[in-house]
Scaffold this active site. Structure first.
Site, PDB file in Angstrom:
ATOM      1  CE  LYS A 119      63.051  48.748  51.292  1.00 37.10           C
ATOM      2  NZ  LYS A 119      62.829  47.661  50.638  1.00 37.10           N
ATOM      3  CD  GLU A 177      63.958  41.308  52.269  1.00 34.68           C
ATOM      4  OE1 GLU A 177      63.308  41.073  53.273  1.00 34.68           O
ATOM      5  OE2 GLU A 177      63.579  41.685  51.215  1.00 34.68           O
ATOM      6  CE  LYS A 323      62.003  51.271  48.225  1.00 35.70           C
ATOM      7  NZ  LYS A 323      61.089  51.059  47.137  1.00 35.70           N
TER       8      LYS A 323
HETATM    9  S1  IVH Z   1      61.613  45.389  58.529  1.00 33.63           S
HETATM   10  C1  IVH Z   1      56.576  44.949  59.573  1.00 33.63           C
HETATM   11  N1  IVH Z   1      64.015  45.560  57.871  1.00 33.63           N
HETATM   12  O1  IVH Z   1      61.633  45.593  52.655  1.00 33.63           O
HETATM   13  C2  IVH Z   1      57.834  44.951  58.286  1.00 33.63           C
HETATM   14  N2  IVH Z   1      62.342  45.003  56.154  1.00 33.63           N
HETATM   15  O2  IVH Z   1      59.768  47.142  51.336  1.00 33.63           O
HETATM   16  C3  IVH Z   1      59.130  44.806  58.628  1.00 33.63           C
HETATM   17  N3  IVH Z   1      63.351  44.680  54.071  1.00 33.63           N
HETATM   18  O3  IVH Z   1      58.841  43.899  53.511  1.00 33.63           O
HETATM   19  C4  IVH Z   1      60.131  44.928  57.634  1.00 33.63           C
HETATM   20  N4  IVH Z   1      65.383  44.930  54.796  1.00 33.63           N
HETATM   21  O4  IVH Z   1      61.017  42.351  53.155  1.00 33.63           O
HETATM   22  C5  IVH Z   1      62.620  45.151  57.347  1.00 33.63           C
HETATM   23  N5  IVH Z   1      66.029  45.580  57.371  1.00 33.63           N
HETATM   24  C6  IVH Z   1      65.039  45.500  57.072  1.00 33.63           C
HETATM   25  C7  IVH Z   1      64.717  45.068  55.774  1.00 33.63           C
HETATM   26  C8  IVH Z   1      63.292  44.910  55.276  1.00 33.63           C
HETATM   27  C9  IVH Z   1      64.568  44.678  53.603  1.00 33.63           C
HETATM   28  C10 IVH Z   1      62.369  44.217  53.128  1.00 33.63           C
HETATM   29  C11 IVH Z   1      61.283  43.686  53.992  1.00 33.63           C
HETATM   30  C12 IVH Z   1      59.897  44.372  53.753  1.00 33.63           C
HETATM   31  C13 IVH Z   1      60.307  45.420  52.508  1.00 33.63           C
HETATM   32  C14 IVH Z   1      59.690  46.636  52.375  1.00 33.63           C
END
Ligand code: IVH
Length: 723
Positions: A119, A177, A323
């Site tokens: 993430k 991102e 997290k």
């Molecule tokens: S998937 C439908 N994959 O974290 C939502 N999000 O806290 C799909 N983020 O809104 C999100 N790394 O902006 C996804 N490997 C990852 C991610 C990621 C960072 C962000 C993203 C999301 C937020 C949620």
């Protein structure tokens, strides 16, 4: 049991307070890139709100922070509606949360392969490729409408402008991102320090600040990177053979081939035990990777199953974010001091032996209020546990009681303002917070108000940072003890004269700034040192400040209103007031009842405005600003009428008098929604030349169709003007 028709007043009150707080924190995080609480505390607020709403479901509104994502855009960037919303993710904090999530999925759709990927701690963007060409890059915004940052996206070297495939999709939205790698971040901050510019707190803030620069050349100087983590809208030309992706893994493989950066160290897990192993393993090397991560994202790999599971308005059911717990370290609490905020609120903060935690050196941490100091039970001299949840705001967690020596002492809240000496008191009986009542002369408050008026959401005077405001309005506070320079009278005695500053007036002003270890360093900032043949001259920064102050004079009325620091008047109320009254003078003359009738204002804000204008030194600020040429009115352009309030309009094809974004802006400015696809809920479809399937869809659904002339009528006078 039947549901109670109404929640008790106390619950309603608690709900309002929680949602207000969360909205403020969202704005601080998403819009100003300057969060004021740790991510962990924010998550705790969200959980409190979720618990409250679970108990009293009647409290849930469509715009509750539990149902929405991010913060609505309020900047100068053009708003763009994403073809498909950018959702957020639900969080898991332990194995129990993950097991519960996986259990729900297994019950509904059987066991699934789960992709585990980092993430990334950056900011979400949505890139739109049409026929393989990058046509738009937008920030997330509130998940539905973001900000158009296409020119800035174009400067990121790893983002292909064309997809490397002869047969690209007709339309492809990819989500990812934007981030700054740790090594790049450190180099960037070294460069900022060398240029005597303020340092970024962490890579995320640096990335967010860099992407939302108004000048793409500035963005181009910043080492931004991107990683794609999903797909939004996707349309293929049926005549062209194309891949049928049945899993996220397959889609990543294609995107990688087409030149898009996708996660490389992803793990496919067959069950939650394997997921947990991946999480634990990655957690051991959390800070060793090229970029900062704040967790792991677990996603059902099968697209058909993703579709079956679907999403709430906020987050998909097929994915979850784990997290990592915040890192904790110990250090010595040297002192507890207090600071005075913009509205006079006095808050204690911890001064500690500098300590490294989650990638940066920490010396100060807020303690919020005296209740918090008591609750945490910390004494001055204690060894304390410190953490940086989400790698942002440091907080003191608790004292290590076993390490007490016996000479620790209790903190006592001062009775008088540390800045101006006025007696502190709660604003009204029963308030937890103490305030300095001396808003007119308290230099600490004046500095905070000046910083506020220069901030991005206000008059956006980049050169007017915190140290500069201190140097101008409270020079004694900026100078460290024992510094050899003389005490100096402040150049500004409050914000009234800010627009009257000249380079000459800044000649003797010294700017002090803390170095990376928190030691104060003097910077000769406004004028260069006289050398043999060279007389002292204003520096580049001085010229920049003077220039930016000049530019700030013509900012729109709503920004000027926010800059006045009238309690409760934030961007939303200010925009509404600006549109309704058209000038500062008209707002000053309005009665409380007149103000309260404005949509989005209401009695509390109205009373606060009337009270504010009753104070003579407040009126003097307005007069000095107006005399300096500050745009206290909407100018000759009449305030835009909200002719489209509540209406959804789709524009398709090319119009002669509007660009695509211009048409959208015109709709949004008048209170309407500019949608990109036609549905039963569309009120009008504006059809320009070359319009295609959307016009057909409008006919099919029997939605009213307008040509450009009709659109102009609608903008000017609303639906009535069409009859
Ligand atoms: S998937 C439908 N994959 O974290 C939502 N999000 O806290 C799909 N983020 O809104 C999100 N790394 O902006 C996804 N490997 C990852 C991610 C990621 C960072 C962000 C993203 C999301 C937020 C949620």
């Amino acid at each position: 049991m039947t549901e109670p028709p109404q929640a008790p007043t106390a619950a309603q009150q608690a709900w309002r307070e929680l949602t207000d707080q969360i909205r403020l924190h969202r704005a601080a995080y998403y819009l100003r890139d300057a969060p004021v609480i740790a991510d962990g505390e924010y998550d705790a607020l969200i959980r409190q709100l979720e618990a409250l709403e679970a108990r009293y479901p009647v409290l849930v509104t469509p715009d509750s922070p539990t149902q929405t994502v991010g913060a609505p855009p309020v900047t100068d960037f053009t708003p763009v509606r994403h073809r498909e919303p950018l959702l957020s993710l639900d969080n898991a904090f332990n194995l129990g949360d993950l097991t519960a999530w996986a259990g729900r999925i297994e019950r509904e759709v059987g066991s699934q392969m789960l992709g585990c990927e980092a993430k990334i701690d950056g900011l979400a963007v949505n890139l739109t490729y049409v026929d393989g060409h990058l046509v738009r890059g937008a920030t997330r915004g509130d998940g539905r409408v973001g900000e158009d940052v296409t020119p800035n996206i174009h400067t990121i070297p790893t983002i292909p402008l064309r997809l490397a495939t002869p047969s690209p999709p007709k339309v492809l939205e990819v989500r990812g991102e934007v981030y700054i790698a740790v090594a790049d971040f450190e180099r960037l901050n070294r460069e900022m320090a060398a240029a005597e510019r303020p340092l970024f707190a962490n890579p995320r803030n640096a990335a967010a600040g860099s992407l939302r620069q108004k000048n793409p050349e500035t963005t181009a100087q910043r080492p931004l990177s991107l990683l794609i983590h999903g797909i939004g809208a996707l349309e293929w030309d049926d005549a062209v053979p194309h891949p049928e992706w049945s899993t996220q893994t397959e889609s990543y493989a294609s995107l990688r081939e087409w030149g898009l950066p996708v996660p490389e160290d992803r793990i496919l897990a067959a069950d939650i035990e394997q997921v947990w192993d991946a999480i634990v393993e990655r957690g051991k090397h959390r800070h060793d990777g090229a970029f900062e991560i704040d967790g792991m994202v677990i996603k059902v790999d099968d697209f058909a199953v993703q579709r079956t599971l679907g999403a709430t308005s906020r987050a998909p059911r097929w994915a979850i974010a784990f997290k990592y717990p915040p890192e904790e370290v110990t250090t010595k609490l040297i002192d507890i001091r207090v600071q005075v905020g913009r509205t006079g609120r006095v808050t204690p903060f911890a001064v500690m032996d500098p300590v490294r935690v989650a990638g940066s050196t920490v010396r100060f941490a807020t303690l919020h209020n005296r209740g918090e100091v008591e609750r945490k039970g910390v004494l001055i001299g204690d060894t304390v546990i410190v953490r940086k949840a989400g790698d942002v705001i440091p907080e003191v967690v608790a004292p290590v009681v076993d390490l007490r020596q016996g000479d620790e002492r209790e903190f006592t809240m001062p009775t008088h303002c540390p800045s101006c000496g006025a007696a502190l008191a709660p604003a009204k009986q029963g308030d937890a917070d103490l305030r300095c009542p001396n808003a007119e002369f308290c230099r600490a408050q004046i500095v905070e108000r000046i910083v506020h008026l220069g901030s991005r959401g206000c008059l956006d005077i980049e050169a007017l940072g915190y140290e500069t405001a201190v140097a101008l309005a409270d020079p004694d506070a900026g100078r460290p003890e024992g510094a050899e320079s003389e005490a100096a009278a402040p150049v500004l005695t409050n914000e009234a004269d800010i627009f009257w500053l000249s380079a000459e007036a800044l000649r003797d002003v010294e700017v002090w700034r803390a170095d990376r270890d928190g030691r104060m360093e003097r910077r000769l900032y406004f004028w260069s040192k006289p050398a043999k043949a060279k007389p002292s001259r204003p520096t580049q920064n001085t010229l920049l400040l003077i220039d930016q102050l000049a530019a700030a004079r013509s900012r729109p009325l709503w920004r000027v209103l926010v800059a006045l620091s009238i309690r409760h008047v934030g961007p939303t109320a200010a925009r509404a007031l600006g549109a309704a009254f058209g000038s500062l003078e008209a707002i000053r003359k309005a009665t409380q009842a007149q103000l309260a009738t404005v949509d989005g204002v209401g009695p509390v804000i109205a009373a606060s405005i009337v009270d504010w204008f009753e104070v003579p030194w407040h009126r003097a600020i307005c007069e000095r600003w107006e005399a300096a040429g500050v745009a206290a009115s909407q100018g000759d352009a009449p305030a835009v009428k909200r002719t489209l309030a509540g209406l959804t309009v789709v524009v398709t094809g090319t119009l002669s008098g509007f660009s695509r974004d211009g048409a959208k802006e015109a709709i949004i400015e008048r209170g309407g929604k500019a949608a990109s696809s036609v549905s039963k809920r569309t009120d009008y479809v504006v059809v320009g030349s070359g319009a295609g399937s959307k016009a057909d869809k409008a006919r099919e659904l029997g939605r009213p169709i307008l040509d450009e002339a009709g659109f102009e009528k609608l903008l000017a006078g609303g639906p009535d003007a069409l009859n």
